[in-house]
Design an enzyme around this catalytic site. Structure first.
Site, PDB file in Angstrom:
ATOM      1  N   LYS A  18      -6.686  -1.884   9.933  1.00 13.41           N
ATOM      2  CA  LYS A  18      -7.952  -2.328  10.346  1.00 13.41           C
ATOM      3  C   LYS A  18      -7.857  -2.954  11.699  1.00 13.41           C
ATOM      4  O   LYS A  18      -8.805  -2.508  12.410  1.00 13.41           O
ATOM      5  CB  LYS A  18      -8.623  -3.005   9.233  1.00 13.41           C
ATOM      6  CG  LYS A  18      -7.968  -4.202   8.651  1.00 13.41           C
ATOM      7  CD  LYS A  18      -7.354  -3.650   7.239  1.00 13.41           C
ATOM      8  CE  LYS A  18      -6.231  -4.611   6.875  1.00 13.41           C
ATOM      9  NZ  LYS A  18      -6.390  -5.366   5.614  1.00 13.41           N
ATOM     10  N   LYS A  32     -13.245  -4.851   9.881  1.00 17.20           N
ATOM     11  CA  LYS A  32     -13.680  -3.734   9.096  1.00 17.20           C
ATOM     12  C   LYS A  32     -15.325  -3.381   9.456  1.00 17.20           C
ATOM     13  O   LYS A  32     -15.625  -2.371   9.524  1.00 17.20           O
ATOM     14  CB  LYS A  32     -13.614  -4.288   7.760  1.00 17.20           C
ATOM     15  CG  LYS A  32     -12.063  -4.315   6.949  1.00 17.20           C
ATOM     16  CD  LYS A  32     -12.098  -5.016   5.784  1.00 17.20           C
ATOM     17  CE  LYS A  32     -10.489  -5.097   5.500  1.00 17.20           C
ATOM     18  NZ  LYS A  32     -10.218  -5.704   4.008  1.00 17.20           N
ATOM     19  N   GLY A  77      -5.148  -4.337  -2.947  1.00 20.13           N
ATOM     20  CA  GLY A  77      -4.062  -4.207  -3.733  1.00 20.13           C
ATOM     21  C   GLY A  77      -3.734  -2.671  -3.644  1.00 20.13           C
ATOM     22  O   GLY A  77      -4.239  -1.766  -2.802  1.00 20.13           O
ATOM     23  N   GLY A 101      -0.384  -9.516  -3.581  1.00 17.77           N
ATOM     24  CA  GLY A 101      -0.201  -8.564  -2.423  1.00 17.77           C
ATOM     25  C   GLY A 101      -1.671  -8.127  -1.754  1.00 17.77           C
ATOM     26  O   GLY A 101      -1.935  -7.091  -1.007  1.00 17.77           O
ATOM     27  N   VAL A 146       0.811  -1.183  -0.073  1.00 11.00           N
ATOM     28  CA  VAL A 146      -0.014  -0.024   0.015  1.00 11.00           C
ATOM     29  C   VAL A 146       0.779   1.267   0.027  1.00 11.00           C
ATOM     30  O   VAL A 146       0.581   2.099  -0.738  1.00 11.00           O
ATOM     31  CB  VAL A 146      -0.877   0.060   1.087  1.00 11.00           C
ATOM     32  CG1 VAL A 146      -1.868   1.161   1.052  1.00 11.00           C
ATOM     33  CG2 VAL A 146      -1.961  -1.338   1.138  1.00 11.00           C
ATOM     34  N   GLU A 203     -10.283   5.570   5.734  1.00 11.20           N
ATOM     35  CA  GLU A 203     -10.998   4.921   4.600  1.00 11.20           C
ATOM     36  C   GLU A 203     -10.494   3.896   4.107  1.00 11.20           C
ATOM     37  O   GLU A 203     -11.056   2.787   3.860  1.00 11.20           O
ATOM     38  CB  GLU A 203     -11.278   6.199   3.460  1.00 11.20           C
ATOM     39  CG  GLU A 203     -12.276   5.833   2.762  1.00 11.20           C
ATOM     40  CD  GLU A 203     -13.605   5.867   3.145  1.00 11.20           C
ATOM     41  OE1 GLU A 203     -14.326   4.356   3.392  1.00 11.20           O
ATOM     42  OE2 GLU A 203     -14.472   6.834   3.612  1.00 11.20           O
ATOM     43  N   GLY A 218     -11.067  -1.491   1.058  1.00  9.03           N
ATOM     44  CA  GLY A 218     -10.110  -0.756  -0.092  1.00  9.03           C
ATOM     45  C   GLY A 218     -10.533   0.470  -0.663  1.00  9.03           C
ATOM     46  O   GLY A 218     -10.619   1.687   0.032  1.00  9.03           O
TER      47      GLY A 218
END
Ligand code: HSE
Length: 403
Positions: free
Chosen positions: A96, A196, A294, A178, A15, A120, A125
């Protein structure tokens, strides 16, 4: 005029690199001043002077006004985020698990120090669900939120269902791409989806629920028999978190596999895509769809939070402040499909009603109504006996006075 953000970035994994790729293509009035990483000696694509393995170089640097935390060590992430918020720096995080575990403390720190924590990128994602739940649905009567919140497990399910790929190969691919967590049990066991869900529920309902109170059962025990059953009935199996407001001041949360029919939005959510269904009183059903994992999709959500900080955006946690006094409960009834070997498990689950039961030499299943509390009580037995449980239908409240 927006203020210039001088960013201290923690983590340069999937990320972090995705975010960096996106940032360098735009002129956004922000600068990444320093990047903290675990291993200083690893070959990097950027100048060495940009990196440090000393977190204090970022946290104690008065020039840095914004911390972006994208690491996968939960306790280190909490230390970094709480120190940053306490010292007047705004923070963007995609951790998260850390946020779900420490949400109450993180809300208190923001109020105490007047700083902002945005996340966010931690939930689904690229899908902008947190700000929507926080802002848009303020005055709506939100009946439920549910969906597909984990890209890796959905990727494995799609690969199995559509391409007949075996579980281990599909998981390896999700890791190579990933998408998967360092410990893939977090993905396939429904833990990641639960974290989440807990974050989303805080913004939807103003309830802050502890992860250990919420059931999560994943897809580890899914077998070829279950796929065959679903195919024969023209159903698909998805891993679905649910947050639902019940009739009398209660809210329930759980994560379970679900048998999904072709008329449901989630039926066509495949691979690493996520989907969120919001059921609202007057708007009826709404569906958010997008990539859930991703580097670039998650990086884009992180960037959106960074951009919001240029205008000092903060979550107000409005629903928690104006609390309707909702209480969390696990006392609800669900219709489930249970494929099992041990008859004692069916007894222990204490079905309220069995609609259908099937026995053959190959496998056995029952379909019936059950209380969520009984699934929780027999969770270990379900896991140990390799049984597979999925919910299939409407939820109804039961016996809430006793909860
Ligand atoms: N492991 C997570 C997933 C990454 O597969 O959805 C994004 O949170």
């Amino acid at each position: 005029m927006s203020k210039k953000l001088n960013i201290g970035l923690f983590g340069f994994g999937v990320v972090g690199q995705g975010l960096y790729d996106i940032i360098k293509t735009k002129n956004l009035n922000l600068e990444i001043v320093k990047i903290a990483i675990k291993n200083k000696y690893k070959q990097r694509s950027l100048p060495e002077t940009l990196f440090t393995d000393n977190r204090d170089e970022l946290l104690n640097n008065p020039e840095i006004n914004t911390i972006v935390e994208l690491i996968n060590d939960t306790e280190a992430a909490f230390d970094i985020v709480s120190r940053a918020l306490s010292s007047g720096k705004n923070v963007v995080s995609a951790s998260k698990k850390m946020i779900a575990l420490h949400l109450e403390e993180l809300i208190a720190l923001q109020h105490q120090h007047g700083t902002s924590l945005l996340y966010e990128g931690a939930v689904c994602g690229s899908i902008p669900i947190i700000r929507n739940l926080e802002e848009y649905y303020d005055n709506e009567l939100l009946h439920s939120i549910s969906g597909i919140f984990n890209g890796s497990s959905n990727y494995i399910l799609s690969k199995g269902f559509i391409e007949n790929m075996d579980y281990a190969t599909a998981l390896k691919q999700a890791q190579d791409l990933g998408f998967a967590e360092t410990d893939p049990t977090m993905d396939v066991g429904g833990f990641d989806a639960k974290f989440k869900l807990i974050i989303a529920a805080a913004h939807a309902y103003g309830v802050v629920v502890k992860p250990e109170e919420v059931l999560n059962i994943g897809i580890q025990n899914l077998s070829a028999h279950d796929l065959q059953y679903a195919r024969e009935k023209n159903l698909k199996i998805k891993l679905v978190p649910v947050a639902k407001e019940l009739d009398n001041g209660h809210v329930t949360l759980f994560v379970l596999p679900k048998l999904v029919n072709e008329n449901e939005f989630l039926y066509n959510v495949e691979y690493e895509y996520n989907g969120v269904i919001v059921q609202a009183a007057f708007a009826d059903q709404q569906f958010f769809f997008g990539k859930g994992a991703g580097g670039h999709p998650t990086g884009s959500a992180v960037l959106s939070d960074i951009a919001a900080l240029r205008y000092d955006y903060q979550y107000e946690y409005k629903k928690a402040k104006e609390s309707k006094g909702l209480n969390f409960t696990n006392d609800i009834e669900l219709n489930v499909y249970l494929r099992y070997e041990d008859d004692n498990l069916v007894k222990a689950l204490n079905f309220i009603h069995i609609h259908e039961s099937y026995h053959s030499d190959a496998y056995k299943f029952v379909i019936g109504k059950i209380n969520l509390k009984n699934i929780i009580a027999t969770q270990q037995q379900i896991a140990d006996s390799k049984a597979f449980i999925a919910f299939a239908d409407q939820l109804t409240t039961v016996n809430l006075a006793a909860s």
